[in-house]
Design a protein around this motif. Sequence first.
Motif, PDB file in Angstrom:
ATOM      1  N   GLU A 100      36.050  35.946  59.564  1.00 39.05           N
ATOM      2  CA  GLU A 100      37.644  35.213  59.207  1.00 39.05           C
ATOM      3  C   GLU A 100      37.793  35.486  57.747  1.00 39.05           C
ATOM      4  N   LYS A 101      36.926  35.034  56.957  1.00 41.34           N
ATOM      5  CA  LYS A 101      37.282  34.899  55.610  1.00 41.34           C
ATOM      6  C   LYS A 101      36.006  35.391  54.790  1.00 41.34           C
ATOM      7  N   VAL A 102      36.402  35.882  53.603  1.00 45.44           N
ATOM      8  CA  VAL A 102      35.444  36.304  52.699  1.00 45.44           C
ATOM      9  C   VAL A 102      35.676  35.752  51.316  1.00 45.44           C
ATOM     10  N   VAL A 103      34.718  34.879  50.991  1.00 47.94           N
ATOM     11  CA  VAL A 103      34.704  34.311  49.446  1.00 47.94           C
ATOM     12  C   VAL A 103      34.162  35.289  48.421  1.00 47.94           C
ATOM     13  N   ILE A 104      34.940  35.560  47.263  1.00 45.32           N
ATOM     14  CA  ILE A 104      34.424  36.216  46.412  1.00 45.32           C
ATOM     15  C   ILE A 104      34.648  35.751  45.017  1.00 45.32           C
ATOM     16  N   HIS A 105      33.442  35.875  44.234  1.00 45.99           N
ATOM     17  CA  HIS A 105      33.548  35.310  43.027  1.00 45.99           C
ATOM     18  C   HIS A 105      32.895  36.645  41.882  1.00 45.99           C
ATOM     19  N   ALA A 106      33.982  36.893  41.237  1.00 44.10           N
ATOM     20  CA  ALA A 106      33.865  38.136  40.097  1.00 44.10           C
ATOM     21  C   ALA A 106      33.318  37.428  38.772  1.00 44.10           C
ATOM     22  N   TYR A 107      32.184  38.074  38.426  1.00 48.39           N
ATOM     23  CA  TYR A 107      31.656  37.661  37.051  1.00 48.39           C
ATOM     24  C   TYR A 107      31.761  38.779  36.033  1.00 48.39           C
ATOM     25  N   ASP A 108      31.671  38.243  34.893  1.00 45.54           N
ATOM     26  CA  ASP A 108      31.714  39.421  33.465  1.00 45.54           C
ATOM     27  C   ASP A 108      30.896  38.594  32.425  1.00 45.54           C
ATOM     28  N   VAL A 109      30.610  39.315  31.530  1.00 45.88           N
ATOM     29  CA  VAL A 109      29.971  38.842  30.365  1.00 45.88           C
ATOM     30  C   VAL A 109      31.031  38.514  29.270  1.00 45.88           C
ATOM     31  N   MET A 110      31.145  37.518  28.539  1.00 45.68           N
ATOM     32  CA  MET A 110      32.129  37.187  27.582  1.00 45.68           C
ATOM     33  C   MET A 110      31.340  36.840  26.560  1.00 45.68           C
ATOM     34  N   LEU A 111      32.241  37.117  25.290  1.00 46.03           N
ATOM     35  CA  LEU A 111      31.562  36.992  23.689  1.00 46.03           C
ATOM     36  C   LEU A 111      32.332  35.465  23.462  1.00 46.03           C
ATOM     37  N   TYR A 112      31.240  34.487  23.149  1.00 44.28           N
ATOM     38  CA  TYR A 112      32.097  33.561  22.249  1.00 44.28           C
ATOM     39  C   TYR A 112      31.708  33.423  21.024  1.00 44.28           C
ATOM     40  N   THR A 113      32.926  33.807  20.215  1.00 46.03           N
ATOM     41  CA  THR A 113      32.629  34.033  18.798  1.00 46.03           C
ATOM     42  C   THR A 113      32.145  32.926  17.904  1.00 46.03           C
ATOM     43  N   GLU A 114      32.608  31.667  18.544  1.00 45.63           N
ATOM     44  CA  GLU A 114      32.237  30.478  17.737  1.00 45.63           C
ATOM     45  C   GLU A 114      30.604  30.317  17.694  1.00 45.63           C
ATOM     46  N   ILE A 115      29.767  31.022  18.596  1.00 42.23           N
ATOM     47  CA  ILE A 115      28.396  30.804  18.477  1.00 42.23           C
ATOM     48  C   ILE A 115      27.873  32.362  18.499  1.00 42.23           C
ATOM     49  N   GLY A 116      28.651  33.262  18.646  1.00 40.18           N
ATOM     50  CA  GLY A 116      28.063  34.570  18.353  1.00 40.18           C
ATOM     51  C   GLY A 116      27.319  34.954  19.517  1.00 40.18           C
ATOM     52  N   HIS A 117      27.400  34.419  20.757  1.00 33.95           N
ATOM     53  CA  HIS A 117      26.692  34.880  22.112  1.00 33.95           C
ATOM     54  C   HIS A 117      27.589  35.272  23.347  1.00 33.95           C
ATOM     55  N   MET A 118      26.755  36.203  24.029  1.00 35.24           N
ATOM     56  CA  MET A 118      27.526  36.546  25.202  1.00 35.24           C
ATOM     57  C   MET A 118      27.028  35.530  26.260  1.00 35.24           C
ATOM     58  N   LYS A 119      27.868  35.574  27.236  1.00 40.33           N
ATOM     59  CA  LYS A 119      27.740  34.447  28.276  1.00 40.33           C
ATOM     60  C   LYS A 119      28.454  35.181  29.610  1.00 40.33           C
ATOM     61  N   ARG A 120      27.663  34.981  30.607  1.00 41.31           N
ATOM     62  CA  ARG A 120      28.222  35.477  31.802  1.00 41.31           C
ATOM     63  C   ARG A 120      29.056  34.475  32.498  1.00 41.31           C
ATOM     64  N   GLU A 121      30.246  34.519  32.966  1.00 39.26           N
ATOM     65  CA  GLU A 121      31.229  33.650  33.406  1.00 39.26           C
ATOM     66  C   GLU A 121      31.863  34.074  34.490  1.00 39.26           C
ATOM     67  N   CYS A 122      32.491  33.348  35.460  1.00 35.97           N
ATOM     68  CA  CYS A 122      33.307  33.668  36.747  1.00 35.97           C
ATOM     69  C   CYS A 122      34.703  33.773  36.011  1.00 35.97           C
ATOM     70  N   ILE A 123      35.311  34.975  36.355  1.00 32.88           N
ATOM     71  CA  ILE A 123      36.656  35.441  35.846  1.00 32.88           C
ATOM     72  C   ILE A 123      37.594  35.298  36.939  1.00 32.88           C
ATOM     73  N   LEU A 124      37.162  35.302  38.221  1.00 33.50           N
ATOM     74  CA  LEU A 124      37.953  35.330  39.460  1.00 33.50           C
ATOM     75  C   LEU A 124      37.394  34.874  40.618  1.00 33.50           C
ATOM     76  N   SER A 125      38.018  34.073  41.049  1.00 34.23           N
ATOM     77  CA  SER A 125      37.491  33.481  42.342  1.00 34.23           C
ATOM     78  C   SER A 125      38.594  33.428  43.572  1.00 34.23           C
ATOM     79  N   VAL A 126      38.275  34.058  44.488  1.00 34.26           N
ATOM     80  CA  VAL A 126      39.308  34.269  45.826  1.00 34.26           C
ATOM     81  C   VAL A 126      38.884  33.947  47.082  1.00 34.26           C
ATOM     82  N   ILE A 127      39.564  33.409  48.015  1.00 36.72           N
ATOM     83  CA  ILE A 127      39.180  33.245  49.429  1.00 36.72           C
ATOM     84  C   ILE A 127      40.172  34.146  50.352  1.00 36.72           C
TER      85      ILE A 127
END
Length: 369
Positions: free
Chosen positions: A296-323
């Motif tokens: 009946e439904k599909v729950v999808i979470h899209a993840y991407d790697v984002m740069l945090y310039t204040e710490i200089g590191h990349m982090k995997r984050e959820c950028i879209l979540s939809v039902i």
Amino acid sequence: MGLRFRKSFKIAPGVRVNVGKKSAGLSIGGRGVRYSVNTSGRRTASAGIPGSGLYYTSTKSGGSRAKSSAYQQRQALQRAEREREKMEQLELAQLEVDMYENQVELLKSIHKEADEPVDWAYLAKAEPPFQAGQAGPKEKEARQALEAYQPTWLERIFKGRQLLKRQKLELAVTKGKEEDDSAYQNWAELTTLSNDILAGDIDAYFRAIQEMDPLGDLTEFGSGFEFSTDDLSYMEVQFDVHSEEMVPLKEKKLTKTGKVSEKALTKTRYYELQQDYVCSSVIRIARDLFALLPLEKVVIHAYDVMLYTEIGHMKRECILSVIIDCETIEKLNLDLIDCSDAMVNFPHHMHFRKTKGFAPVTALAIEAE
């Protein structure tokens, strides 16, 4: 005897101008060494020792032409080769631009392709390819060919050929049996899977995803798909969008001279493509899962790697979540929708700004609806 017009006058020490009826020239030097250039293209260098009788002259004509047919043909072939290379460069440039334009169009139309719906009820009732305990169709055909084999007169003379032919026919029987057994096994497994899905076996859902690989052709758009559920009515999916690999940083155009011009995409254009790509992929994932399973439904979470310039590191984050629900998506005109705009049709978390792109969001839970 015709008259010849020629005039020579000195313009500087050792330098003379010679004017004829059809051409003019310039000569430099004295009695020992002299160099002359004529408007006809002829160049003459002369050297000698005054009073010795020793004298050398070298003349080169600017209008020299190849005389032999082989040499002329070689020049023509060289010109053709240069033209071919020029055309190849133009074609390669056009191909590079075409590939870029296709990539951009593809990012916005991933959702338009989807698998055909699977009719599990029909598959559960499908007849076996042959009756158990009997020979299959491929084995029968190969065995009939073996039994009908009659050696030719040449094979009767050369016994080795007759033996080789018979061995080949016997191997065909063995291979046919193996293929029949494989077909029967596939039928049995598919029938069992169909009945388990119709009976509401959650494990069968995951077996169907693993065996049929509904998102297999999406691996170039997103990888690392993870599926989970504890309810027959929905499926939860996590996937990585890899936008840094999929969304181009530069646009490519063909110049009037046939060369590729590259220009960095504006931030607005880049982020617009990124959003279209992510949202188009999400809709495609939902369509494929609805085609495969009675959800009946599909729950999808899209993840991407984002740069945090204040710490200089990349982090995997959820950028879209939809039902996404099956009933609503079936009402959409998938050929005309803007996938980014289409998210308003579903419960979703997405924080997107035109000049900054996606920002991290909290993943939705199915109970949140």
